[in-house]
Design a protein around this motif. Structure first.
Motif, PDB file in Angstrom:
ATOM      1  N   ALA A  16      -0.761   3.172  -0.484  1.00  0.00           N
ATOM      2  CA  ALA A  16      -0.584   1.792  -0.955  1.00  0.00           C
ATOM      3  C   ALA A  16      -1.641   0.868  -0.357  1.00  0.00           C
TER       4      ALA A  16
ATOM      5  N   THR B 280       5.931  -0.833   1.845  1.00  0.00           N
ATOM      6  CA  THR B 280       6.069   0.627   1.808  1.00  0.00           C
ATOM      7  C   THR B 280       6.296   1.187   3.212  1.00  0.00           C
TER       8      THR B 280
ATOM      9  N   LYS C  63       3.087  -4.753  -2.112  1.00  0.00           N
ATOM     10  CA  LYS C  63       3.562  -3.371  -2.169  1.00  0.00           C
ATOM     11  C   LYS C  63       3.174  -2.610  -0.904  1.00  0.00           C
TER      12      LYS C  63
ATOM     13  N   ARG D 285       2.547   4.800   2.523  1.00  0.00           N
ATOM     14  CA  ARG D 285       1.997   3.503   2.921  1.00  0.00           C
ATOM     15  C   ARG D 285       0.474   3.548   2.950  1.00  0.00           C
TER      16      ARG D 285
END
Length: 495
Positions: free
Chosen positions: A445, A436, A432, A442
């Protein structure tokens, strides 16, 4: 002028003299330019003949001899280098090459040369770590344009292509079974000679597209011993010394050293596949036994920061996003024997190992240490030969983005997975983070992926390092780069 030798206590002087004997013999320059060549003492010898497909690529980058399509600015954003512009269209990125660039053998930079270099890197075994989990194909559109395509949309393609392991070299570099960078780069200095693992020489390349370097050349000596590197700066035998050990910093003139916060974490990796630390409760026991603050004060003399996570203060956004992590409860070591490995190339690590040995023994483990030079221990560490391994690890070295480091070190198919971790929740979080788009989402994440790793106790971050670089008083323009990509640049010279 050169820095005069400074007086040392007799035992230290004697030891340094023995270590330095023969190390800094003057390298005969292959060029004829007047002026002082820059003498550099580097920590780690080449591991693979300076192939850019290995970590040796960062040496080539630090010597300004090999270049990439893009480079990173201080914020980690992509900026032009051998490519002047790029644009994304779905899964493909198109890069326009800089005009007027020649390799050190006189051949021109073309799309064909870029395709050759990047295709060789993409198919290498092992892959450059920036390509962990990434497949890419490269095609020439015309003589000055290439497209890079990935199976899925990848927001980090430009940042990935900034990795020194994806340097663009002339065709001559690829004629053998290994990639040979001698005389094949595009930077302001041409690599002219490599003497095994002892030294290397570079001469100024007068046809460099970015201008003329101020220094006529660079003479590099590889000196794994930190005391010897520091002594070389004190005695005037080296102009630039990388990675001065903390223990030696106090013996140097403060005006000669620069302390740079690094995106580098000193971490204890625990083998989750076999041995004592296959048990999450014993991994938790090891984590709780570690007193990182005492290591920072005792080993690093306060020249480091106690770790709150895998990502340190070089990424200031990380601490603001981090939440408490739920971990397993500690079990009873009950005298279990564990072997901890580490290496001598970073002088503090054996001391860290000794401190950890005491702390873990106090907690109920029996601890053996195995310490070697990095070149002689890396393969065993990656093969899971130790119960634990102490590593000083750069966390944004390749792309300026920590997702690549996290994937490399903790994904089940990561190429640097010393912990032998194979955890579905970690893999999901890492995928993930990598998918991102850049920006706040991001970053969140990435922190979520860090939390997933920390929850397993596969790695215990202890401290974040600051690198200490030594520059002689007559050195001008040496780079102090947290990402360890620059050292001697176009402007570096000796007065």
């Amino acid at each position: 002028m050169r820095v005069p030798a400074r007086l040392l206590p007799f035992p230290a002087a004697l030891a340094a003299s023995a270590l330095l004997a023969g190390c800094f013999a003057t390298t005969e320059a292959t060029g004829t330019d007047a002026g002082e060549r820059v003498r550099v003492a580097m920590m780690q010898p080449p591991r693979s003949g300076l192939s850019p497909l290995s970590d040796d690529a960062f040496k080539l980058s630090r010597w300004s001899t090999a270049e990439t399509l893009v480079k990173l600015d201080a914020d980690g954003d992509a900026r032009p280098a051998l490519a002047t512009e790029w644009k994304q269209s779905g899964r493909s990125w198109t890069f326009t090459l800089r005009e007027g660039v020649t390799f050190h053998d006189g051949t021109e930079l073309t799309a064909e040369a870029v395709v050759r270099s990047l295709t060789r890197a993409a198919g290498a075994s092992p892959k450059p770590r920036i390509l962990d989990g990434v497949e890419l194909t490269v095609e020439a559109v015309d003589a000055a344009t290439v497209t890079v395509t990935t199976p899925e949309e990848d927001p980090l393609v430009p940042q990935r292509l900034s990795s020194p392991q994806l340097s663009i070299l002339a065709a001559k570099a690829y004629r053998g079974k290994t990639v040979n960078p001698v005389g094949a780069g595009t930077g302001p200095f041409e690599l002219t000679r490599v003497n095994g693992t002892s030294s290397a020489a570079l001469d100024r390349y007068d046809d460099y597209w970015g201008g003329t370097a101020k220094a006529p050349g660079i003479d590099v000596t590889f000196v794994p011993d930190g005391t010897a590197r520091a002594a070389a700066l004190r005695s005037g035998e080296a102009d630039i010394v990388e990675a001065v050990p903390v223990s030696q910093a106090a013996l140097l003139d403060e005006d000669l050293i620069t302390e740079v916060p690094m995106p580098r974490t000193n971490t204890l990796y625990l083998n989750t596949e076999k041995g004592a630390f296959q048990d999450p409760a014993l991994r938790a026991a090891a984590r709780e036994a570690i007193d990182a603050e005492s290591i920072v004060k005792g080993v690093y003399e306060g020249r480091a920061d106690v770790a709150e996570g895998l990502l340190g203060p070089a990424l200031p956004w990380a601490s603001g996003l981090r939440e408490p992590v739920r971990r397993a409860k500690a079990g009873d070591p009950d005298g279990r024997t564990i072997t901890i490995g580490t290496f001598t190339d970073r002088a503090e690590l054996p001391e860290v190992a000794a401190a950890l040995q005491q702390q873990l023994q106090k907690a109920g483990f029996r601890v053996k240490l195995e310490v070697r030079e990095y070149a002689n221990i890396e393969s065993d560490a990656l093969a899971g030969a130790f119960d634990a391994f102490i590593l000083s690890r750069a966390t944004v070295l390749d792309s300026g983005d920590p997702a690549a480091y996290l994937y490399s070190d903790f994904a089940s198919d990561g190429s640097f997975n010393i912990s032998q971790l194979a955890d579905p929740a970690v893999d999901k979080a890492l995928h993930k983070a990598g998918a991102t788009p850049t920006g706040d989402a991001r970053r969140q994440a990435v922190i979520d992926a860090e939390a997933a790793v920390l929850a397993t106790d596969a790695a215990v971050p202890m401290l974040h390092e600051r690198v200490i670089q030594g520059d002689a008083a007559d050195v001008v323009g040496a780079a102090h780069d947290p990402r360890e990509r620059e050292l001697v640049t176009l402007d570096t010279h000796v007065k």
